[in-house]
Write a protein that holds these residues in place. Structure first.
Motif, PDB file in Angstrom:
ATOM      1  N   ASP A 100      32.617  39.277  44.821  1.00 57.07           N
ATOM      2  CA  ASP A 100      33.071  40.635  45.123  1.00 57.07           C
ATOM      3  C   ASP A 100      34.180  41.108  44.189  1.00 57.07           C
ATOM      4  O   ASP A 100      34.348  42.306  43.969  1.00 57.07           O
ATOM      5  CB  ASP A 100      33.576  40.708  46.572  1.00 57.07           C
ATOM      6  CG  ASP A 100      32.464  40.454  47.574  1.00 57.07           C
ATOM      7  OD1 ASP A 100      31.303  40.778  47.254  1.00 57.07           O
ATOM      8  OD2 ASP A 100      32.764  39.920  48.660  1.00 57.07           O
ATOM      9  N   LYS A 101      34.955  40.181  43.669  1.00 57.85           N
ATOM     10  CA  LYS A 101      36.137  40.543  42.898  1.00 57.85           C
ATOM     11  C   LYS A 101      35.906  40.321  41.413  1.00 57.85           C
ATOM     12  O   LYS A 101      35.402  39.279  40.998  1.00 57.85           O
ATOM     13  CB  LYS A 101      37.349  39.722  43.362  1.00 57.85           C
ATOM     14  CG  LYS A 101      38.660  40.140  42.712  1.00 57.85           C
ATOM     15  CD  LYS A 101      39.821  39.332  43.279  1.00 57.85           C
ATOM     16  CE  LYS A 101      41.139  39.758  42.636  1.00 57.85           C
ATOM     17  NZ  LYS A 101      42.281  38.976  43.156  1.00 57.85           N
ATOM     18  N   ALA A 102      36.303  41.317  40.632  1.00 59.59           N
ATOM     19  CA  ALA A 102      36.190  41.192  39.175  1.00 59.59           C
ATOM     20  C   ALA A 102      37.445  40.529  38.618  1.00 59.59           C
ATOM     21  O   ALA A 102      38.547  40.659  39.165  1.00 59.59           O
ATOM     22  CB  ALA A 102      35.991  42.556  38.540  1.00 59.59           C
ATOM     23  N   LEU A 103      37.294  39.827  37.519  1.00 58.66           N
ATOM     24  CA  LEU A 103      38.405  39.230  36.793  1.00 58.66           C
ATOM     25  C   LEU A 103      38.836  40.176  35.677  1.00 58.66           C
ATOM     26  O   LEU A 103      37.996  40.807  35.020  1.00 58.66           O
ATOM     27  CB  LEU A 103      37.994  37.887  36.199  1.00 58.66           C
ATOM     28  CG  LEU A 103      37.515  36.820  37.193  1.00 58.66           C
ATOM     29  CD1 LEU A 103      36.978  35.609  36.429  1.00 58.66           C
ATOM     30  CD2 LEU A 103      38.633  36.412  38.130  1.00 58.66           C
ATOM     31  N   THR A 104      40.149  40.276  35.471  1.00 57.81           N
ATOM     32  CA  THR A 104      40.680  41.166  34.438  1.00 57.81           C
ATOM     33  C   THR A 104      41.172  40.355  33.252  1.00 57.81           C
ATOM     34  O   THR A 104      41.918  39.372  33.407  1.00 57.81           O
ATOM     35  CB  THR A 104      41.826  42.023  34.987  1.00 57.81           C
ATOM     36  OG1 THR A 104      41.343  42.807  36.081  1.00 57.81           O
ATOM     37  CG2 THR A 104      42.380  42.947  33.909  1.00 57.81           C
ATOM     38  N   PHE A 105      40.771  40.786  32.062  1.00 59.20           N
ATOM     39  CA  PHE A 105      41.173  40.145  30.812  1.00 59.20           C
ATOM     40  C   PHE A 105      41.971  41.170  29.996  1.00 59.20           C
ATOM     41  O   PHE A 105      41.384  42.016  29.305  1.00 59.20           O
ATOM     42  CB  PHE A 105      39.952  39.675  30.026  1.00 59.20           C
ATOM     43  CG  PHE A 105      39.176  38.570  30.687  1.00 59.20           C
ATOM     44  CD1 PHE A 105      39.245  37.269  30.205  1.00 59.20           C
ATOM     45  CD2 PHE A 105      38.376  38.824  31.797  1.00 59.20           C
ATOM     46  CE1 PHE A 105      38.536  36.244  30.817  1.00 59.20           C
ATOM     47  CE2 PHE A 105      37.659  37.812  32.410  1.00 59.20           C
ATOM     48  CZ  PHE A 105      37.741  36.508  31.923  1.00 59.20           C
ATOM     49  N   PRO A 106      43.301  41.173  30.088  1.00 58.60           N
ATOM     50  CA  PRO A 106      44.099  42.145  29.324  1.00 58.60           C
ATOM     51  C   PRO A 106      43.937  41.922  27.823  1.00 58.60           C
ATOM     52  O   PRO A 106      43.874  40.786  27.354  1.00 58.60           O
ATOM     53  CB  PRO A 106      45.533  41.853  29.770  1.00 58.60           C
ATOM     54  CG  PRO A 106      45.409  41.061  31.037  1.00 58.60           C
ATOM     55  CD  PRO A 106      44.145  40.282  30.900  1.00 58.60           C
ATOM     56  N   CYS A 107      43.914  43.011  27.071  1.00 58.89           N
ATOM     57  CA  CYS A 107      43.810  42.916  25.618  1.00 58.89           C
ATOM     58  C   CYS A 107      44.965  43.657  24.954  1.00 58.89           C
ATOM     59  O   CYS A 107      45.806  43.067  24.308  1.00 58.89           O
ATOM     60  CB  CYS A 107      42.463  43.460  25.147  1.00 58.89           C
ATOM     61  SG  CYS A 107      42.178  43.275  23.369  1.00 58.89           S
TER      62      CYS A 107
END
Length: 702
Positions: free
Chosen positions: A93-100
């Motif tokens: 259900d939850k997306a992972l965030t990859f900051p750039c």
């Protein structure tokens, strides 16, 4: 076949989008996804867009470790700014965030990590450890430092950089620590801002606004046929009003009306452009022979100078640092400086007033002590000379050295030693935005042999370097901490010292915020001691950035969480609140040129009775110099259109909820401080709003 939902966010500034090919590969513990072309060139990745795609993998990748982004030229090279990537694994259900938050320039491949902040001890997987190492190696190639043991491709050399000595050791790389001039904090090795990596440059809107605003101000004055009046003096003091046109502010106009008043002079010592110099005077300096009967008329009834010294009501401004500094020559004419001492008195009727001024450090027949009872023009000119010294000290020492140059050390060390996943990198990044570029521009456009200071300021050229070197030699880490600075100067009880009161509130809020963040990622002092990346960072700051300052007082090793929290708070406070206090009001206090003149064209008076209005007008900046002073202080002191206020983080480097909770508490506390400051200013004729959190930028961008 496993299908992952991927969202890619493009930057919001001008020219952030791209029409080049963009590929993505998801890297997990159990393998990699297919290398996927994300769009047809020109259709997606528009400015501000968040585009969604499906990425497939033959099998489940397990825990996602990295997102690999690739940009390839389509027709023409078109740089791209990526904000972040989110990935939602199948069945979750939850997306992972990859900051750039970086530019992809040319045909390039980058790998970004999931946003949870991690110190080195938090990583155990070889792939993630290798990623940390590779990232730092790439950064240290870009922001390299020459060390005594590094003899690869080195050459002892020195070269002149816009009139100053630029000492360098490595010639093989473009970016490294460098000594701009001896006896100063070390800085980034870039001749101009064009040499900097794109990721630390102004965005296009910021660059256009910066370059337009000064031209606008000078054009406004040129249209009035003022800025081109080289060498021409004003006829009388009222003539200075001619440069007030579209460039004006409520405080500047208040200053224009009240600048002659002793009480306003005293107010500026506490809450003006240089509020950190005033100190309590427990004993008169031996070189300032003021005797009680000189100042008795300025005192309250039934008291005297000795009693007021013991009571702690006498304060001092001492500009000894100006003594003997070389002066500028402008269009063939010498300029002049002084090294005043100024005694001030906290009157029981709540007035803070000057009571004696000596314009040089050595007393004598040609160095009279000016008093409020003297002929009005003599007393007025003496105060102008103090304010002229104030211009030099606040611009070059309080503003340039103690904010811009100190924070540049933190910028370079952070970029060189901390990977983007490190919690301290994430914490510091918003407070370092644009600082390297504005400092490069300052060195070339303001301070160089052809810069604005050389054209209009009495210490322009050699003088400003010597002045800054003197201040830097005595700079201490302790003096950069508000809870120590105010007691050390003996000003903790000085009434109506709004700069002090607001600074302490902000310091406590920042320290609480930083301590909360440090506590999330360091469970003990041992964790601090064992963080090799963090220890490399402090060594870079202490041994490289402040290499020529053995008595600075900052250790080269961090031993406790408290030490770390204090250091980070110092950096954030200086880059936000302290810079706002010295920068944001410079137009307000300097636009009325007689109040804070940038230069003086005649020597200071040696005979009180010889001072005339003609002498004053011949001493103050000429028409052209006045125009440049007004234009540059407006340009540098105005509110920035793209300002990000303290405590607001448009780039979300921290993705975990517990970190966001600490940020939210900080934001809430700043709102309470804002309310308190606004309430405190209600009904005041002259409001002190420079340290309103909403008016403080997160970083030094101007």
């Amino acid at each position: 076949m496993e299908v992952y939902t991927v969202n890619v966010a493009t930057g919001t500034s001008e020219y952030s989008g791209t029409n080049n090919y963009i590929y993505v590969t998801l890297v997990g513990e159990k393998g990699e996804s297919e290398r996927t072309l994300l769009d047809n060139p020109g259709l997606d990745f528009c400015r501000g867009a968040v585009d969604q795609y499906k990425v497939t993998s033959p099998s489940h990748l397990g825990a996602l470790l990295l997102v690999r982004l690739e940009k390839q030229r389509y027709w023409l090279e078109d740089n791209w700014f990526c904000r972040y990537v989110t990935v939602q694994p199948p069945g979750e259900d939850k997306a992972l965030t990859f900051p750039c938050y970086r530019w992809l320039i040319g045909d390039i491949k980058v790998e970004i990590r999931e946003g949870t902040a991690k110190t080195l001890r938090d990583d155990s997987l070889p792939q993630l450890l290798a990623h940390r190492k590779t990232e730092l190696q790439e950064r240290q190639t870009t922001y390299r430092s020459h060390t005594p043991n590094d003899t690869t491709n080195t050459l002892d050399m020195s070269k002149v950089f816009n009139g100053f000595m630029l000492v360098s050791c490595c010639v093989s790389l473009s970016f490294r620590w460098v000594t701009w001039t001896p006896g100063m904090p070390r800085c980034i090795d870039a001749k101009t801002e064009a040499d900097l990596p794109q990721d630390v440059r102004f965005d296009n809107e910021k660059r256009s606004d910066f370059e337009h605003s000064l031209h606008y101000a000078l054009l406004e004055l040129s249209l009035k046929k003022l800025a081109i009046s080289f060498g021409k003096s004003w006829s009388d003091l009222d003539d200075f009003k001619r440069i007030f046109w579209k460039l004006r502010s409520p405080i500047a106009e208040y200053c224009m009306e009240h600048w002659k008043e002793d009480q306003f002079f005293g107010y500026q010592c506490m809450n003006g452009s240089n509020p950190r110099m005033i100190q309590r005077c427990k004993k008169l300096p031996e070189n300032f022979p003021v005797v009680p009967n000189m100042v008795q008329s300025s005192m309250a009834p039934r008291t005297n100078l000795d009693k007021e010294l013991k009571a702690g009501n006498i304060y001092l401004l001492d500009y000894a640092i100006m003594d003997g500094v070389p002066t500028n020559t402008i269009r063939g004419k010498p300029q002049y400086i002084a090294a005043p001492l100024c005694l001030l008195y906290q009157h029981p009727d709540d007035r803070f007033i000057p009571i004696a001024i000596q314009l040089e450090q050595t007393p004598g027949l040609d160095t009279p002590i000016f008093l409020p009872r003297d002929p009005p023009l003599a007393w007025l000119l003496a105060k102008m000379w103090v304010r002229h010294s104030e211009f030099q000290v606040f611009q070059l020492l309080s503003h340039l050295l103690r904010t811009h140059l100190v924070i540049e050390v933190f910028c370079v060390a952070t970029l060189r030693q901390l990977p983007a996943v490190h919690p301290i990198y994430k914490l510091m990044a918003p407070h370092l935005r644009y600082t390297l570029e504005i400092n490069c521009r300052g060195r070339t456009q303001l301070l160089s042999s052809t810069g604005i200071f050389k054209r209009v300021v009495s210490t322009g050229g050699e003088g400003l370097v010597i002045l800054a070197q003197r201040e830097y030699k005595g700079l201490t880490y302790r003096s950069l901490q508000p809870p120590n600075d105010f007691p050390d100067r003996g000003v903790s009880q000085l009434p109506n010292y709004f700069y002090r009161d607001h600074s302490l509130m902000l310091w406590e809020a920042i320290l609480s915020f930083v301590s909360g963040m440090v506590g999330l990622y360091y469970q003990s002092d041992h964790d601090v001691q064992e963080d090799l990346e963090l220890q490399a960072w402090i060594r870079d700051i202490s041994l490289e950035g402040f290499a020529e300052l053995p008595k600075f007082g900052l250790p080269s090793k961090l031993s406790t969480r408290e030490e770390l929290s204090t250091l980070l708070s110092v950096a954030i406070f200086i880059s936000s609140a302290q810079h706002a206090a010295t920068n944001n009001g410079q137009f307000d206090w300097c636009a009325w040129v007689p109040n804070t003149p940038c230069t003086m064209r005649l020597p200071h008076p040696t005979d009180k009775d010889a001072v005339t209005m003609e002498m004053i007008m011949a001493t103050l900046p000429d028409v052209s110099q006045s125009c440049v002073q007004m234009a540059i202080t407006w340009h540098l002191g105005r509110a920035q259109p793209d300002a990000i206020p303290l405590g607001q983080y448009t780039e979300e480097h921290f993705t975990e909820g517990r970190a966001q909770e600490v940020i939210d508490r900080f934001t809430a506390e700043l709102k309470e401080i804002e309310k308190h400051i606004m309430s405190q200013n209600e009904g005041l004729e002259l409001q002190y709003l420079f340290l309103l959190p909403s008016r403080i930028e997160n970083s030094i961008t101007i």
